[in-house]
Design a protein around this motif. Structure first.
Motif, PDB file in Angstrom:
ATOM      1  N   VAL A  89      18.851  24.340  58.918  1.00 42.07           N
ATOM      2  CA  VAL A  89      17.827  24.448  57.877  1.00 42.07           C
ATOM      3  C   VAL A  89      16.454  24.377  58.530  1.00 42.07           C
ATOM      4  O   VAL A  89      16.306  23.878  59.647  1.00 42.07           O
ATOM      5  N   LYS A  90      15.465  24.887  57.802  1.00 38.10           N
ATOM      6  CA  LYS A  90      14.079  24.776  58.259  1.00 38.10           C
ATOM      7  C   LYS A  90      13.223  24.269  57.118  1.00 38.10           C
ATOM      8  O   LYS A  90      13.429  24.644  55.959  1.00 38.10           O
ATOM      9  N   ILE A  91      12.262  23.421  57.454  1.00 35.90           N
ATOM     10  CA  ILE A  91      11.332  22.910  56.457  1.00 35.90           C
ATOM     11  C   ILE A  91       9.904  23.170  56.914  1.00 35.90           C
ATOM     12  O   ILE A  91       9.638  23.377  58.096  1.00 35.90           O
ATOM     13  N   ASP A  92       8.985  23.172  55.945  1.00 37.30           N
ATOM     14  CA  ASP A  92       7.559  23.339  56.222  1.00 37.30           C
ATOM     15  C   ASP A  92       6.870  21.977  56.063  1.00 37.30           C
ATOM     16  O   ASP A  92       7.080  21.296  55.053  1.00 37.30           O
ATOM     17  N   VAL A  93       6.063  21.606  57.046  1.00 34.92           N
ATOM     18  CA  VAL A  93       5.390  20.304  56.961  1.00 34.92           C
ATOM     19  C   VAL A  93       3.882  20.434  56.821  1.00 34.92           C
ATOM     20  O   VAL A  93       3.195  19.433  56.597  1.00 34.92           O
ATOM     21  N   ASP A  94       3.342  21.631  56.960  1.00 35.47           N
ATOM     22  CA  ASP A  94       1.896  21.807  56.771  1.00 35.47           C
ATOM     23  C   ASP A  94       1.563  21.775  55.287  1.00 35.47           C
ATOM     24  O   ASP A  94       2.315  22.278  54.458  1.00 35.47           O
ATOM     25  N   ASP A  95       0.439  21.170  54.941  1.00 39.82           N
ATOM     26  CA  ASP A  95       0.050  21.051  53.539  1.00 39.82           C
ATOM     27  C   ASP A  95      -1.471  20.938  53.459  1.00 39.82           C
ATOM     28  O   ASP A  95      -2.046  19.875  53.689  1.00 39.82           O
ATOM     29  N   ILE A 116      10.258  15.134  57.880  1.00 37.64           N
ATOM     30  CA  ILE A 116      11.282  15.439  58.879  1.00 37.64           C
ATOM     31  C   ILE A 116      12.403  14.408  58.820  1.00 37.64           C
ATOM     32  O   ILE A 116      13.592  14.754  58.825  1.00 37.64           O
ATOM     33  N   ARG A 117      12.023  13.142  58.749  1.00 37.60           N
ATOM     34  CA  ARG A 117      13.032  12.065  58.717  1.00 37.60           C
ATOM     35  C   ARG A 117      13.910  12.179  57.473  1.00 37.60           C
ATOM     36  O   ARG A 117      15.147  12.028  57.541  1.00 37.60           O
ATOM     37  N   PHE A 118      13.301  12.468  56.335  1.00 37.59           N
ATOM     38  CA  PHE A 118      14.017  12.568  55.062  1.00 37.59           C
ATOM     39  C   PHE A 118      15.101  13.647  55.116  1.00 37.59           C
ATOM     40  O   PHE A 118      16.263  13.415  54.750  1.00 37.59           O
ATOM     41  N   VAL A 119      14.743  14.825  55.616  1.00 39.76           N
ATOM     42  CA  VAL A 119      15.691  15.929  55.682  1.00 39.76           C
ATOM     43  C   VAL A 119      16.735  15.685  56.781  1.00 39.76           C
ATOM     44  O   VAL A 119      17.925  15.948  56.593  1.00 39.76           O
ATOM     45  N   ARG A 120      16.282  15.166  57.903  1.00 36.58           N
ATOM     46  CA  ARG A 120      17.208  14.909  59.010  1.00 36.58           C
ATOM     47  C   ARG A 120      18.297  13.910  58.600  1.00 36.58           C
ATOM     48  O   ARG A 120      19.469  14.057  58.987  1.00 36.58           O
ATOM     49  N   GLU A 121      17.931  12.905  57.821  1.00 42.11           N
ATOM     50  CA  GLU A 121      18.903  11.900  57.404  1.00 42.11           C
ATOM     51  C   GLU A 121      19.826  12.400  56.303  1.00 42.11           C
ATOM     52  O   GLU A 121      20.917  11.857  56.110  1.00 42.11           O
ATOM     53  N   PHE A 122      19.426  13.448  55.589  1.00 40.98           N
ATOM     54  CA  PHE A 122      20.264  13.971  54.511  1.00 40.98           C
ATOM     55  C   PHE A 122      21.424  14.783  55.071  1.00 40.98           C
ATOM     56  O   PHE A 122      22.556  14.676  54.593  1.00 40.98           O
ATOM     57  N   PHE A 123      21.149  15.603  56.067  1.00 43.20           N
ATOM     58  CA  PHE A 123      22.171  16.501  56.602  1.00 43.20           C
ATOM     59  C   PHE A 123      22.904  15.856  57.776  1.00 43.20           C
ATOM     60  O   PHE A 123      22.322  15.075  58.523  1.00 43.20           O
ATOM     61  N   PRO A 124      24.175  16.189  57.965  1.00 48.57           N
ATOM     62  CA  PRO A 124      24.897  15.678  59.135  1.00 48.57           C
ATOM     63  C   PRO A 124      24.262  16.196  60.421  1.00 48.57           C
ATOM     64  O   PRO A 124      23.587  17.233  60.434  1.00 48.57           O
ATOM     65  N   LYS A 125      24.519  15.503  61.521  1.00 44.70           N
ATOM     66  CA  LYS A 125      23.882  15.845  62.792  1.00 44.70           C
ATOM     67  C   LYS A 125      24.245  17.248  63.270  1.00 44.70           C
ATOM     68  O   LYS A 125      23.479  17.872  64.013  1.00 44.70           O
ATOM     69  N   ARG A 126      25.405  17.724  62.870  1.00 45.29           N
ATOM     70  CA  ARG A 126      25.827  19.063  63.316  1.00 45.29           C
ATOM     71  C   ARG A 126      24.945  20.158  62.720  1.00 45.29           C
ATOM     72  O   ARG A 126      24.886  21.277  63.251  1.00 45.29           O
ATOM     73  N   VAL A 127      24.266  19.855  61.629  1.00 44.26           N
ATOM     74  CA  VAL A 127      23.338  20.814  61.027  1.00 44.26           C
ATOM     75  C   VAL A 127      21.999  20.711  61.751  1.00 44.26           C
ATOM     76  O   VAL A 127      21.368  19.651  61.761  1.00 44.26           O
ATOM     77  N   ASP A 128      21.571  21.796  62.360  1.00 42.86           N
ATOM     78  CA  ASP A 128      20.301  21.797  63.099  1.00 42.86           C
ATOM     79  C   ASP A 128      19.118  21.820  62.134  1.00 42.86           C
ATOM     80  O   ASP A 128      19.201  22.385  61.030  1.00 42.86           O
ATOM     81  N   LEU A 129      18.013  21.244  62.586  1.00 45.63           N
ATOM     82  CA  LEU A 129      16.789  21.192  61.786  1.00 45.63           C
ATOM     83  C   LEU A 129      15.636  21.808  62.574  1.00 45.63           C
ATOM     84  O   LEU A 129      15.359  21.405  63.709  1.00 45.63           O
ATOM     85  N   ASP A 166      10.130  17.244  50.427  1.00 45.16           N
ATOM     86  CA  ASP A 166       9.281  16.144  49.959  1.00 45.16           C
ATOM     87  C   ASP A 166      10.127  14.963  49.491  1.00 45.16           C
ATOM     88  O   ASP A 166      10.868  15.076  48.506  1.00 45.16           O
ATOM     89  N   PRO A 167      10.039  13.828  50.172  1.00 44.86           N
ATOM     90  CA  PRO A 167      10.814  12.648  49.744  1.00 44.86           C
ATOM     91  C   PRO A 167      10.465  12.176  48.336  1.00 44.86           C
ATOM     92  O   PRO A 167      11.272  11.501  47.678  1.00 44.86           O
ATOM     93  N   LYS A 168       9.273  12.549  47.851  1.00 42.21           N
ATOM     94  CA  LYS A 168       8.826  12.109  46.521  1.00 42.21           C
ATOM     95  C   LYS A 168       9.322  13.031  45.408  1.00 42.21           C
ATOM     96  O   LYS A 168       9.155  12.706  44.217  1.00 42.21           O
ATOM     97  N   ASP A 169       9.917  14.147  45.774  1.00 45.44           N
ATOM     98  CA  ASP A 169      10.421  15.088  44.779  1.00 45.44           C
ATOM     99  C   ASP A 169      11.787  14.612  44.283  1.00 45.44           C
ATOM    100  O   ASP A 169      12.751  14.584  45.051  1.00 45.44           O
TER     101      ASP A 169
END
Length: 437
Positions: A205-211, A237-250, A184-187
């Motif tokens: 890493v994996k994230i959940d987007v359903d809410d 998705i964008r928030f987490v993708r931009e945090f981790f380097p590209k070598r880290v899969d999402l 959550d970008p707001k967290d």
């Protein structure tokens, strides 16, 4: 006569003599397994010492006991005891609510039996339950824990790690992804939490987007996402993708909670992020709907955590409904069944990324199966919010190093429950491996 010709004649004479004299069988077997290109001295010793008809321990199952732990959800632990003091330990999850009485019902099929006949016992119990729910759900999840315990027991009896019994290992360590539960970008705590995942060295890493509680939802029952809901999901998705380097899969999970319209839209919106996969945009129960989404996008689609036995994956593979399958090896039928599912998938060139939300015992059991198949992709890890319990759950301590699990050479699964730590998570008013319960 040249030296090489003489050596060949001597070897031919030795083998011929061995075949004529059965008592030299052990010498022949040890020599064959030590030939150039077949350097398995430890396996040769184990075969000679443990599995010849006159030396193999003639084990008999004497008891089957259970315990229940609350980790990431409910986990059912099963121990199978023998007349020689060896026991095997297995774990089941999710659909194991009510699983302990089902395991007790399996006792009639197990007591007095040779536990090394793992697949025979599995099939005997499965086919006997054809009218008792043995196609899926609680029955199979409970049987999964039993099957894993039998493999652990077989490994301990033969002195071999389970992966050796499943065909040998293709790799020495198993790659994990961390289900971060932080997206959550707001967290305000999100960067700190994701930093912890990064610092632990995970390469995916994996994230959940359903809410279901998203205030942008118009209807609590209709799972067609509004434009604002989709925008929120994409922002995560964008928030987490931009945090981790590209070598880290999402990877991204939708938990099968949307309809095909929303699934197609999210798969398309995800394309710029080059996801490892999009998991279950719709429930896996409608295979053709999943296939339609897969055909509409370049985003890899993954499904399978709630499918049971190899039969549950047949149509998914035949219809080419998923790019990646994810059997849960703690509820789909067990380690050999997982191997059979993976072998089916391999004929379609489909990789396997098992779902895994269990303790270090079940995780290590999954790692053994993942080591034995060629089409392994990645394994889930879901305990970052329970780190203290995770690190103390087995006597061996932490089994993860920089996002990987190293395969042990110890017999069986290779880890042993730390009773003091595990009992802290015991489900109240349930047995703890007591006899007869």
């Amino acid at each position: 006569m040249s030296g090489s010709v003489l050596r060949r004649r001597r070897e031919s004479h030795r083998i011929h003599t061995t075949m004529r004299h059965p008592h030299s069988r052990r010498a022949f077997l040890g020599g064959a397994l030590a030939l150039p290109g077949l350097q398995f001295p430890s396996l040769a010793q184990a075969v000679q010492a443990k599995t010849t008809p006159y030396n193999r321990p003639k084990l008999k199952i004497t008891d089957v006991r259970t315990a229940q732990v609350r980790g990431h959800g409910l986990q059912l632990h099963v121990r199978i005891y023998t007349d020689q003091g060896i026991f095997g330990h297995g774990e089941g999850t999710d659909a194991v609510v009510g699983g302990a009485p089902i395991v007790r019902s399996f006792r009639n099929f197990l007591m007095g039996q040779d536990p090394l006949n793992v697949d025979r016992l599995f099939e005997r119990i499965r086919t006997a339950g054809i009218f008792a729910g043995a196609q899926a759900g609680q029955y199979v999840a409970a049987l999964t824990a039993v099957e894993t315990a039998l493999w652990d027991l077989a490994g301990k009896a033969t002195g071999l790690p389970v992966y050796q019994l499943l065909g040998g290992k293709m790799r020495d360590r198993i790659r994990l992804y961390c289900d971060s539960q932080t997206e959550d970008p707001k967290d305000p705590e999100a960067p700190k939490k994701m930093g912890q995942v990064r610092d632990m060295g995970f390469t995916a890493v994996k994230i959940d987007v359903d809410d279901g509680r998203d205030p942008n939802r118009w209807d609590a029952m209709n799972w067609t996402a509004s434009n604002a809901e989709i925008d929120t999901m994409v922002s995560k998705i964008r928030f987490v993708r931009e945090f981790f380097p590209k070598r880290v899969d999402l990877a991204v999970d939708m938990h099968g909670r949307y309809d095909m319209t929303t699934g197609k839209r999210m798969a398309k919106e995800s394309e710029p992020f080059h996801l490892l996969y999009l998991e279950e945009p719709v429930p896996a129960e409608n295979v053709k709907a999943m296939r339609d989404i897969r055909e509409s996008t370049s985003t890899p689609i993954c499904c399978g955590e709630n499918l049971f036995l190899r039969h549950g994956f047949r149509e998914v593979l035949e219809e080419r409904a998923a790019d990646i399958i994810m059997p849960d090896l703690q509820k789909c039928g067990g380690l050999m069944e997982g191997r059979k599912i993976a072998d089916m998938a391999h004929t379609y060139y489909v990789p396997v990324a098992p779902h895994c939300v269990v303790s270090p015992i079940g995780t290590m059991a999954s790692a053994h199966m993942c080591a034995a198949i060629p089409n392994f992709l990645i394994l889930e890890w879901h305990w970052i919010q329970r780190l203290e319990l995770w690190k103390n759950f087995v006597q061996e301590g932490e089994i993860i190093e920089k996002g990987f699990v190293a395969l042990p050479e110890r017999p069986g699964i290779g880890v042993t429950m730390n009773e003091d730590a595990a009992r802290k998570a015991k489900v109240p008013n349930t047995p703890w491996f007591e006899a007869g319960l």
